[in-house]
Scaffold this motif. Sequence first.
Motif, PDB file in Angstrom:
ATOM      1  N   ARG A  75       0.826  -1.207   0.000  1.00  0.00           N
ATOM      2  CA  ARG A  75       0.000   0.000   0.000  1.00  0.00           C
ATOM      3  C   ARG A  75       0.861   1.257   0.000  1.00  0.00           C
ATOM      4  N   GLY A  76       0.162   2.393  -0.100  1.00  0.00           N
ATOM      5  CA  GLY A  76       0.847   3.681  -0.056  1.00  0.00           C
ATOM      6  C   GLY A  76       1.855   3.833  -1.176  1.00  0.00           C
ATOM      7  N   ARG A  77       1.580   3.235  -2.329  1.00  0.00           N
ATOM      8  CA  ARG A  77       2.532   3.266  -3.428  1.00  0.00           C
ATOM      9  C   ARG A  77       2.664   4.681  -3.986  1.00  0.00           C
ATOM     10  N   ARG A  78       3.890   5.142  -4.051  1.00  0.00           N
ATOM     11  CA  ARG A  78       4.178   6.444  -4.664  1.00  0.00           C
ATOM     12  C   ARG A  78       5.327   6.276  -5.651  1.00  0.00           C
ATOM     13  N   PHE A  79       5.279   7.049  -6.707  1.00  0.00           N
ATOM     14  CA  PHE A  79       6.333   7.040  -7.722  1.00  0.00           C
ATOM     15  C   PHE A  79       6.761   8.493  -7.961  1.00  0.00           C
ATOM     16  N   PRO A  80       7.430   9.094  -6.959  1.00  0.00           N
ATOM     17  CA  PRO A  80       7.663  10.539  -6.974  1.00  0.00           C
ATOM     18  C   PRO A  80       8.775  11.003  -7.902  1.00  0.00           C
ATOM     19  N   LEU A  81       9.566  10.069  -8.433  1.00  0.00           N
ATOM     20  CA  LEU A  81      10.712  10.489  -9.235  1.00  0.00           C
ATOM     21  C   LEU A  81      10.901   9.509 -10.393  1.00  0.00           C
ATOM     22  N   VAL A  82      10.870  10.051 -11.608  1.00  0.00           N
ATOM     23  CA  VAL A  82      11.052   9.243 -12.811  1.00  0.00           C
ATOM     24  C   VAL A  82      12.135   9.897 -13.660  1.00  0.00           C
ATOM     25  N   ASP A  83      13.259   9.224 -13.787  1.00  0.00           N
ATOM     26  CA  ASP A  83      14.353   9.699 -14.633  1.00  0.00           C
ATOM     27  C   ASP A  83      14.179   9.042 -15.998  1.00  0.00           C
ATOM     28  N   GLU A  84      13.535   9.750 -16.902  1.00  0.00           N
ATOM     29  CA  GLU A  84      13.181   9.163 -18.199  1.00  0.00           C
ATOM     30  C   GLU A  84      14.412   8.848 -19.041  1.00  0.00           C
ATOM     31  N   GLU A  85      15.436   9.669 -18.955  1.00  0.00           N
ATOM     32  CA  GLU A  85      16.642   9.457 -19.743  1.00  0.00           C
ATOM     33  C   GLU A  85      17.415   8.230 -19.268  1.00  0.00           C
ATOM     34  N   ARG A  86      17.547   8.094 -17.963  1.00  0.00           N
ATOM     35  CA  ARG A  86      18.289   6.961 -17.408  1.00  0.00           C
ATOM     36  C   ARG A  86      17.439   5.698 -17.338  1.00  0.00           C
ATOM     37  N   GLY A  87      16.119   5.860 -17.375  1.00  0.00           N
ATOM     38  CA  GLY A  87      15.235   4.705 -17.258  1.00  0.00           C
ATOM     39  C   GLY A  87      15.046   4.245 -15.826  1.00  0.00           C
ATOM     40  N   ILE A  88      15.083   5.180 -14.875  1.00  0.00           N
ATOM     41  CA  ILE A  88      14.996   4.833 -13.450  1.00  0.00           C
ATOM     42  C   ILE A  88      13.713   5.411 -12.848  1.00  0.00           C
ATOM     43  N   VAL A  89      12.991   4.568 -12.132  1.00  0.00           N
ATOM     44  CA  VAL A  89      11.818   4.977 -11.362  1.00  0.00           C
ATOM     45  C   VAL A  89      12.130   4.775  -9.888  1.00  0.00           C
ATOM     46  N   LEU A  90      11.910   5.814  -9.070  1.00  0.00           N
ATOM     47  CA  LEU A  90      12.010   5.683  -7.619  1.00  0.00           C
ATOM     48  C   LEU A  90      10.603   5.546  -7.057  1.00  0.00           C
TER      49      LEU A  90
END
Length: 284
Positions: A203-218
């Motif tokens: 639960r409480g899933r958040r995806f606050p940071l997406v580095d589109e160039e590097r392909g990284i999701v925090l």
Amino acid sequence: MNREALYAVLESYLAALACKDASAVPWASDARHSENNVMLEPGDGVWQTIERLGDYRLIFADTRTGGVGYFGTVIEPREESAFTLRLKVNDAGEVTESEMVIVRNSDSGLVLPNPRFWTKPILEADAEAPVSREEMIRLSNGYFETLELNDGEIHTRFHPDCDRVENGFQSTNNHEADFMPTTRMGCEEQFALGWYRYDDRLRGRRFPLVDEERGIVLAHGFIDHCGALDRYQLTNGESVDSFIRRPHTFYLAEIFKIDHGMIRQIEANFITVPYHMKSPWDGQ
């Protein structure tokens, strides 16, 4: 704000942290700061106890939202701990949000063996075949869907060489460790087996940071275990005992490397928090 400017704010923040000087950070007037899921005043917590930052460092940025992230370690008296930092920066270069996860094994309900922190070239490189921001989040959330009440059904796409590191421990394709029977398996093989059936809720899933160039999701979230599950059956017919037999919750910071429309690498830092504890960031 561009990548270089975001990285400059991050480096300034890290330098201030290493010097125990929170006043050197350009905080916004309404800035919020948390350490291990509790809101603190800047300067409290690790700001008072840090000796230095460790050598491991991974940085990434979300130029669309003004987010910048860091995976590394922090050294305090008597231990080195896995460390995740997320900052949000406004157009004036001020820090509006600061979220830390520090995996202090001395406080942990689960200590993974022999933590090791090393640079992973796959996380440092730009994505070879980037996908959209929306697809990156969908694949990352699909990982959580696969983990929740893990029944063997796969809700995301894994690269055949996908690896996962948790709190400095490589928990896939690791033929030198026997922490769990699944440690020697790959990402998809573990989930297809239904090993993590004891994870009741993510639960409480958040995806606050997406580095589109590097392909990284925090991502951030909580894994709840009610502890009631005793013995259960894997998809191969084998019966095993549940790993967690008490009410329990993990709070996590997790990155997913997305390339060619697949999860290529995972790195997670997580800590035990009170059962069903909510996030101070969104109340979930």
